[in-house]
Design a protein around this motif. Structure first.
Motif, PDB file in Angstrom:
ATOM      1  N   CYS A  40      26.225  49.254  45.658  1.00 49.68           N
ATOM      2  CA  CYS A  40      24.820  48.353  45.539  1.00 49.68           C
ATOM      3  C   CYS A  40      24.686  48.624  43.845  1.00 49.68           C
ATOM      4  CB  CYS A  40      23.903  48.914  46.164  1.00 49.68           C
ATOM      5  SG  CYS A  40      22.339  48.151  46.083  1.00 49.68           S
ATOM      6  N   ALA A  41      24.655  47.606  43.219  1.00 47.44           N
ATOM      7  CA  ALA A  41      24.240  47.418  41.687  1.00 47.44           C
ATOM      8  C   ALA A  41      23.090  47.756  41.580  1.00 47.44           C
ATOM      9  CB  ALA A  41      24.819  46.302  41.149  1.00 47.44           C
ATOM     10  N   GLN A  42      22.873  48.434  40.207  1.00 50.75           N
ATOM     11  CA  GLN A  42      21.371  48.948  39.899  1.00 50.75           C
ATOM     12  C   GLN A  42      20.620  48.003  39.165  1.00 50.75           C
ATOM     13  OE1 GLN A  42      19.988  51.615  41.037  1.00 50.75           O
ATOM     14  NE2 GLN A  42      21.643  51.632  42.420  1.00 50.75           N
ATOM     15  N   PHE A  43      21.227  46.629  39.122  1.00 55.68           N
ATOM     16  CA  PHE A  43      20.452  45.772  38.278  1.00 55.68           C
ATOM     17  C   PHE A  43      19.659  44.662  39.033  1.00 55.68           C
ATOM     18  CE2 PHE A  43      23.858  42.802  39.275  1.00 55.68           C
ATOM     19  CZ  PHE A  43      25.076  43.585  39.233  1.00 55.68           C
ATOM     20  N   ALA A  44      18.840  44.150  38.260  1.00 55.58           N
ATOM     21  CA  ALA A  44      17.904  43.360  39.142  1.00 55.58           C
ATOM     22  C   ALA A  44      18.633  41.938  39.608  1.00 55.58           C
ATOM     23  CB  ALA A  44      16.851  42.489  38.091  1.00 55.58           C
ATOM     24  N   ASP A  45      18.153  41.466  40.782  1.00 52.43           N
ATOM     25  CA  ASP A  45      18.758  40.342  41.223  1.00 52.43           C
ATOM     26  C   ASP A  45      20.190  40.673  41.761  1.00 52.43           C
ATOM     27  OD1 ASP A  45      18.503  37.720  42.676  1.00 52.43           O
ATOM     28  OD2 ASP A  45      19.691  36.897  40.817  1.00 52.43           O
ATOM     29  N   ASN A  46      20.347  41.968  42.463  1.00 53.44           N
ATOM     30  CA  ASN A  46      21.663  42.435  43.032  1.00 53.44           C
ATOM     31  C   ASN A  46      21.806  41.696  44.260  1.00 53.44           C
ATOM     32  OD1 ASN A  46      20.262  44.050  44.692  1.00 53.44           O
ATOM     33  ND2 ASN A  46      20.862  45.777  43.405  1.00 53.44           N
ATOM     34  N   ARG A  47      20.907  40.783  45.005  1.00 49.51           N
ATOM     35  CA  ARG A  47      20.836  40.331  46.166  1.00 49.51           C
ATOM     36  C   ARG A  47      20.987  41.282  47.448  1.00 49.51           C
ATOM     37  NH1 ARG A  47      24.538  36.926  47.207  1.00 49.51           N
ATOM     38  NH2 ARG A  47      26.140  37.677  45.786  1.00 49.51           N
ATOM     39  N   GLY A  48      21.160  42.748  47.146  1.00 45.73           N
ATOM     40  CA  GLY A  48      21.246  43.350  48.271  1.00 45.73           C
ATOM     41  C   GLY A  48      22.544  43.546  48.796  1.00 45.73           C
ATOM     42  N   VAL A  49      23.796  43.067  47.823  1.00 46.46           N
ATOM     43  CA  VAL A  49      25.091  43.089  48.425  1.00 46.46           C
ATOM     44  C   VAL A  49      25.749  44.115  47.623  1.00 46.46           C
ATOM     45  CG1 VAL A  49      24.903  40.834  49.601  1.00 46.46           C
ATOM     46  CG2 VAL A  49      25.802  41.279  46.942  1.00 46.46           C
ATOM     47  N   ASP A  50      27.104  44.616  48.024  1.00 48.69           N
ATOM     48  CA  ASP A  50      27.890  45.343  47.271  1.00 48.69           C
ATOM     49  C   ASP A  50      28.549  44.401  45.999  1.00 48.69           C
ATOM     50  OD1 ASP A  50      27.311  47.610  48.400  1.00 48.69           O
ATOM     51  OD2 ASP A  50      29.128  47.563  49.700  1.00 48.69           O
ATOM     52  N   TRP A  51      28.692  45.042  44.739  1.00 48.25           N
ATOM     53  CA  TRP A  51      29.148  44.449  43.671  1.00 48.25           C
ATOM     54  C   TRP A  51      30.372  45.577  43.256  1.00 48.25           C
ATOM     55  CZ3 TRP A  51      26.957  40.436  40.316  1.00 48.25           C
ATOM     56  CH2 TRP A  51      26.064  39.870  40.934  1.00 48.25           C
ATOM     57  N   VAL A  52      31.558  45.049  42.746  1.00 46.08           N
ATOM     58  CA  VAL A  52      32.634  45.615  42.244  1.00 46.08           C
ATOM     59  C   VAL A  52      32.889  45.337  40.660  1.00 46.08           C
ATOM     60  CG1 VAL A  52      34.233  43.838  43.107  1.00 46.08           C
ATOM     61  CG2 VAL A  52      35.030  46.142  42.737  1.00 46.08           C
ATOM     62  N   LEU A  53      33.284  46.445  40.325  1.00 42.76           N
ATOM     63  CA  LEU A  53      33.505  46.494  38.494  1.00 42.76           C
ATOM     64  C   LEU A  53      34.824  46.131  38.307  1.00 42.76           C
ATOM     65  CD1 LEU A  53      32.255  46.675  35.760  1.00 42.76           C
ATOM     66  CD2 LEU A  53      33.046  49.208  35.696  1.00 42.76           C
ATOM     67  N   LEU A  54      35.259  44.889  37.950  1.00 40.27           N
ATOM     68  CA  LEU A  54      36.568  44.371  37.698  1.00 40.27           C
ATOM     69  C   LEU A  54      36.998  44.258  36.191  1.00 40.27           C
ATOM     70  CD1 LEU A  54      36.668  41.403  40.424  1.00 40.27           C
ATOM     71  CD2 LEU A  54      37.452  43.815  40.516  1.00 40.27           C
ATOM     72  N   ASP A  55      38.228  44.504  35.861  1.00 46.64           N
ATOM     73  CA  ASP A  55      38.730  44.448  34.478  1.00 46.64           C
ATOM     74  C   ASP A  55      39.653  43.510  34.521  1.00 46.64           C
ATOM     75  OD1 ASP A  55      39.396  44.806  31.766  1.00 46.64           O
ATOM     76  OD2 ASP A  55      40.333  46.712  32.404  1.00 46.64           O
ATOM     77  N   ALA A  56      39.834  42.260  33.979  1.00 43.36           N
ATOM     78  CA  ALA A  56      40.625  41.170  33.724  1.00 43.36           C
ATOM     79  C   ALA A  56      42.138  41.751  33.140  1.00 43.36           C
ATOM     80  CB  ALA A  56      40.235  39.958  33.106  1.00 43.36           C
ATOM     81  N   LYS A  57      43.096  41.266  33.755  1.00 41.51           N
ATOM     82  CA  LYS A  57      44.338  41.563  33.162  1.00 41.51           C
ATOM     83  C   LYS A  57      44.924  40.720  32.141  1.00 41.51           C
ATOM     84  CE  LYS A  57      45.801  44.918  34.020  1.00 41.51           C
ATOM     85  NZ  LYS A  57      44.900  45.922  33.397  1.00 41.51           N
ATOM     86  N   ASP A  58      44.481  39.675  32.192  1.00 45.90           N
ATOM     87  CA  ASP A  58      45.175  38.611  31.094  1.00 45.90           C
ATOM     88  C   ASP A  58      44.053  38.186  29.894  1.00 45.90           C
ATOM     89  OD1 ASP A  58      42.988  37.029  32.831  1.00 45.90           O
ATOM     90  OD2 ASP A  58      44.448  35.210  32.940  1.00 45.90           O
ATOM     91  N   SER A  59      42.803  38.898  30.029  1.00 46.42           N
ATOM     92  CA  SER A  59      42.005  38.560  28.801  1.00 46.42           C
ATOM     93  C   SER A  59      41.204  39.620  28.846  1.00 46.42           C
ATOM     94  CB  SER A  59      41.072  37.421  29.288  1.00 46.42           C
ATOM     95  OG  SER A  59      40.407  37.533  30.143  1.00 46.42           O
ATOM     96  N   PHE A  60      40.079  39.801  27.581  1.00 46.34           N
ATOM     97  CA  PHE A  60      39.558  40.879  27.227  1.00 46.34           C
ATOM     98  C   PHE A  60      37.950  40.747  27.845  1.00 46.34           C
ATOM     99  CE2 PHE A  60      36.441  43.250  24.687  1.00 46.34           C
ATOM    100  CZ  PHE A  60      37.024  44.667  24.534  1.00 46.34           C
ATOM    101  N   TRP A  61      38.141  41.004  29.367  1.00 45.44           N
ATOM    102  CA  TRP A  61      36.602  40.972  30.079  1.00 45.44           C
ATOM    103  C   TRP A  61      36.781  41.849  31.161  1.00 45.44           C
ATOM    104  CZ3 TRP A  61      35.510  40.244  35.119  1.00 45.44           C
ATOM    105  CH2 TRP A  61      34.119  40.057  35.701  1.00 45.44           C
ATOM    106  N   MET A  62      35.473  42.696  31.297  1.00 45.26           N
ATOM    107  CA  MET A  62      35.267  43.445  32.535  1.00 45.26           C
ATOM    108  C   MET A  62      33.732  43.287  32.541  1.00 45.26           C
ATOM    109  SD  MET A  62      35.859  47.617  32.725  1.00 45.26           S
ATOM    110  CE  MET A  62      34.945  47.964  31.328  1.00 45.26           C
ATOM    111  N   GLY A  63      33.649  43.301  34.190  1.00 43.74           N
ATOM    112  CA  GLY A  63      32.319  42.926  34.499  1.00 43.74           C
ATOM    113  C   GLY A  63      32.287  43.181  36.365  1.00 43.74           C
ATOM    114  N   TRP A  64      31.014  42.938  36.612  1.00 48.16           N
ATOM    115  CA  TRP A  64      30.661  43.194  37.849  1.00 48.16           C
ATOM    116  C   TRP A  64      30.725  41.874  38.548  1.00 48.16           C
ATOM    117  CZ3 TRP A  64      29.797  47.761  40.156  1.00 48.16           C
ATOM    118  CH2 TRP A  64      29.846  48.705  39.387  1.00 48.16           C
ATOM    119  N   LEU A  65      31.130  41.588  40.012  1.00 44.67           N
ATOM    120  CA  LEU A  65      31.091  40.415  40.554  1.00 44.67           C
ATOM    121  C   LEU A  65      30.896  40.993  41.988  1.00 44.67           C
ATOM    122  CD1 LEU A  65      34.619  38.466  39.553  1.00 44.67           C
ATOM    123  CD2 LEU A  65      31.873  38.046  39.133  1.00 44.67           C
ATOM    124  N   PRO A  66      29.840  40.093  42.952  1.00 46.23           N
ATOM    125  CA  PRO A  66      29.675  40.477  44.120  1.00 46.23           C
ATOM    126  C   PRO A  66      30.731  40.244  45.049  1.00 46.23           C
ATOM    127  CG  PRO A  66      28.766  38.278  43.695  1.00 46.23           C
ATOM    128  CD  PRO A  66      29.479  38.863  42.327  1.00 46.23           C
TER     129      PRO A  66
END
Length: 74
Positions: A40-66
């Protein structure tokens, strides 16, 4: 499914937000490395669902997706 250190390829689930669709399309061609297990993410508007932290393998991006907006392909 989303185990820390694993590489996953995902697709947007039916009804996914435009943000999730864009991140997968723009950053996910080579898959993502799971950095933190779904939680469960600690940021606003997390919709009450689980989020996962992902790191893109083909570009410079890391972030949370539901997890309810993605389907693991491989």
């Amino acid at each position: 499914m989303f185990k820390v250190g694993s590489i996953v390829k995902v697709k947007a689930a039916q009804g996914a937000s435009q943000r999730t669709k864009n991140r997968i399309r723009e950053r996910g061609a080579q898959g993502f490395e799971v950095k933190l297990e779904p939680q469960c993410a600690q940021f606003a508007d997390n919709r009450g669902v689980d989020w996962v932290l992902l790191d893109a393998k083909d570009s410079f991006w890391m972030g949370w997706l539901p997890v309810d907006e993605m389907e693991v392909v491989s």
